[in-house]
Design an enzyme around this catalytic site. Structure first.
Site, mmCIF file in Angstrom:
data_model
loop_
_atom_site.group_PDB
_atom_site.id
_atom_site.type_symbol
_atom_site.label_atom_id
_atom_site.label_comp_id
_atom_site.label_asym_id
_atom_site.label_seq_id
_atom_site.Cartn_x
_atom_site.Cartn_y
_atom_site.Cartn_z
ATOM 1 N N LYS A 1 41.887 61.591 48.912
ATOM 2 C CA LYS A 1 43.402 61.199 48.984
ATOM 3 C C LYS A 1 44.207 62.119 48.683
ATOM 4 C CE LYS A 1 42.865 56.400 48.243
ATOM 5 N NZ LYS A 1 43.233 54.967 47.523
ATOM 6 N N LYS B 1 35.514 55.425 57.469
ATOM 7 C CA LYS B 1 35.649 53.741 56.864
ATOM 8 C C LYS B 1 36.944 52.819 57.389
ATOM 9 C CE LYS B 1 37.383 53.279 52.686
ATOM 10 N NZ LYS B 1 37.733 53.395 51.271
ATOM 11 N N LYS C 1 43.265 50.671 55.089
ATOM 12 C CA LYS C 1 44.599 50.189 55.236
ATOM 13 C C LYS C 1 45.497 51.430 55.900
ATOM 14 C CE LYS C 1 44.190 47.604 51.317
ATOM 15 N NZ LYS C 1 44.370 47.670 49.572
HETATM 16 P P1 TYM Z 1 40.873 48.682 47.275
HETATM 17 O O1 TYM Z 1 42.025 48.084 46.963
HETATM 18 O O2 TYM Z 1 40.687 50.007 48.031
HETATM 19 O O3 TYM Z 1 39.691 48.024 47.940
HETATM 20 C C1 TYM Z 1 39.404 46.868 47.439
HETATM 21 C C2 TYM Z 1 38.214 46.302 47.691
HETATM 22 O O4 TYM Z 1 37.521 46.436 49.060
HETATM 23 C C3 TYM Z 1 36.336 47.261 49.281
HETATM 24 N N1 TYM Z 1 36.577 47.866 50.627
HETATM 25 C C4 TYM Z 1 35.812 47.938 51.441
HETATM 26 N N2 TYM Z 1 34.544 47.462 51.403
HETATM 27 C C5 TYM Z 1 33.865 47.806 52.564
HETATM 28 N N3 TYM Z 1 34.212 48.369 53.731
HETATM 29 C C6 TYM Z 1 35.372 48.901 53.839
HETATM 30 N N4 TYM Z 1 35.790 49.432 54.869
HETATM 31 C C7 TYM Z 1 36.250 48.679 52.560
HETATM 32 N N5 TYM Z 1 37.438 49.186 52.261
HETATM 33 C C8 TYM Z 1 37.818 48.446 51.033
HETATM 34 C C9 TYM Z 1 36.845 48.023 47.926
HETATM 35 O O5 TYM Z 1 35.382 48.860 47.855
HETATM 36 C C10 TYM Z 1 37.142 47.356 47.093
HETATM 37 O O6 TYM Z 1 36.017 46.552 46.439
HETATM 38 N N6 TYM Z 1 40.033 51.098 42.721
HETATM 39 C C11 TYM Z 1 40.074 49.979 43.570
HETATM 40 C C12 TYM Z 1 40.647 48.570 42.948
HETATM 41 C C13 TYM Z 1 40.373 48.350 41.555
HETATM 42 C C14 TYM Z 1 39.212 47.848 40.908
HETATM 43 C C15 TYM Z 1 39.460 47.730 39.444
HETATM 44 C C16 TYM Z 1 38.061 47.238 41.501
HETATM 45 C C17 TYM Z 1 41.119 48.891 40.648
HETATM 46 N N7 TYM Z 1 40.773 48.265 39.236
HETATM 47 C C18 TYM Z 1 38.526 47.383 38.792
HETATM 48 C C19 TYM Z 1 37.152 46.987 40.767
HETATM 49 C C20 TYM Z 1 37.314 46.928 39.192
HETATM 50 C C21 TYM Z 1 40.389 49.960 44.980
HETATM 51 O O7 TYM Z 1 41.051 50.701 45.330
HETATM 52 O O8 TYM Z 1 40.074 49.258 45.813
#
Ligand code: TYM
Length: 333
Positions: free
Chosen positions: A114, A198, A201
């Site tokens: 990032k 991947k 967004k």
């Molecule tokens: P974020 O917002 O990027 O994504 C949310 C969830 O979606 C999953 N994900 C995917 N899974 C499969 N294929 C993809 N292409 C894909 N893109 C996204 C992510 O793995 C995630 O589970 N850091 C985290 C958010 C967070 C969090 C937490 C998660 C903050 N605090 C505590 C668990 C526990 C994030 O940025 O997810």
């Protein structure tokens, strides 16, 4: 065994099929298990680690909440809230940040991706992002965290922080080391335009992803235009391993239909690409379009969405505040 589930999703624009198949679908399944306590968070403090427009951020917080609800999360069964309304998360992040080591954070691949080449210009928040994530998880004594494959490293860091805290303050098992729950076969949904990237967004091409708010025509069109290759229609798993775009489309189909890859390959024996894509579009419309329609409906009632978040935040704060109190006591405050 009863599980304490915690997970979060960032409100940074449209949620997509990767978020749904990698995470949210699993959130809903876990909510169905009788003994589980489930807490799902719209992690808006994580979103501001990169620049956000204040008006759009508010809209995105509601839209992410609406996506949770439309996908089947029920505020009567799960705690649904947004992170910025529960100040304990930030306080916990500071306390745990004094336990986490620079060397651990320096290894985080998501920060490297990032921040890109000019990491001197990345926000400090982006760097310490995984510590806030550890705070999210550890304040609720979470035992299991459903996430996509890309979050595995952050979960390992959370475990390291918990173990170091317990050791430093001579408090075995005080912070619970959580287990990641990652879908076995399709933990990483890839871009429709490039099977090695991947689904995300932040990809500038909307054609690269199915958004949870897409309508029927958009879904059908995106699948029609999804990249394949010029090879023969695949006949077995080995065939697919070397062909990332097809592997992804077959993976999406299998995940949506809750079946393994082998069954999908068998189902399409003797068929061709256009028959496969038509069927894939059909099942996606069947599963995703009702969610998309429900999101639009829910977004018309902002008051309801805000109430869900307020009620969830009150419940979450009660739990988190107690843990922060206990952490502070261990530290010597
Ligand atoms: P974020 O917002 O990027 O994504 C949310 C969830 O979606 C999953 N994900 C995917 N899974 C499969 N294929 C993809 N292409 C894909 N893109 C996204 C992510 O793995 C995630 O589970 N850091 C985290 C958010 C967070 C969090 C937490 C998660 C903050 N605090 C505590 C668990 C526990 C994030 O940025 O997810």
């Amino acid at each position: 065994m009863s599980k304490k589930i915690f997970s979060g999703v960032q409100p940074t624009g449209n949620l997509h099929l990767g978020n749904y198949l990698g995470a949210i679908k699993n959130f809903v399944n876990l909510q169905k298990e009788k003994d589980n306590t489930c807490i799902y968070c719209v992690v808006d403090l994580h979103a501001i680690t990169v620049k956000q427009d204040p008006r759009i951020l508010k809209k995105n917080i509601r839209e992410t909440t609406a996506t949770f609800l439309a996908s089947g999360l029920d505020p009567k069964k799960s705690i649904i809230f947004n992170q910025s309304m529960v100040p304990s998360h930030s306080e916990g992040a500071w306390l745990l940040g004094c336990v986490a080591r620079m060397g651990w954070l320096n290894r985080m691949t998501q920060f490297k991706e990032k921040a890109g080449k000019d990491k001197e210009k990345a926000s400090v928040g982006l760097y310490i992002y995984p510590v806030l994530m550890a705070s999210d998880i550890l304040l609720y004594n979470s035992t299991h965290v459903p996430v996509g494959e890309d979050q595995k490293q952050h979960l390992e860091l959370t475990r390291d922080i918990a173990q170091k805290f317990n050791l430093d303050f001579n408090s075995p098992n005080f912070l619970i080391t959580p287990e990641p729950l990652i879908q076995k076969n399709f933990s990483r949904i890839m871009s429709l335009k490039d099977g090695k990237k991947k689904m995300s967004k932040s990809d500038p091409s909307d054609q690269s992803r199915i958004n949870m708010t897409d309508d029927k025509d958009q879904i059908v069109n995106k699948i029609k235009k999804a990249k394949t290759d010029s090879g023969e229609f695949p006949e077995n798993n080995n065939d697919l391993n070397k062909r990332p775009e097809l592997n992804n489309l077959f993976g999406i189909y299998s995940s949506i239909q809750d079946q393994d890859m082998k069954s999908t390959i068998n189902e399409f024996q003797g068929k061709n690409f256009s028959e496969f894509k038509n069927r894939l579009a059909e099942v996606l419309v069947e599963k995703i379009y009702p969610i998309s329609k429900e999101i639009s409906k829910l977004l018309k009632d902002e008051k309801y969405i805000d109430e869900v978040l307020i009620e969830g935040s009150v419940k979450a704060e009660k739990i988190a505040k107690k843990k922060v109190y206990d952490i502070k006591e261990k530290i010597g405050f």
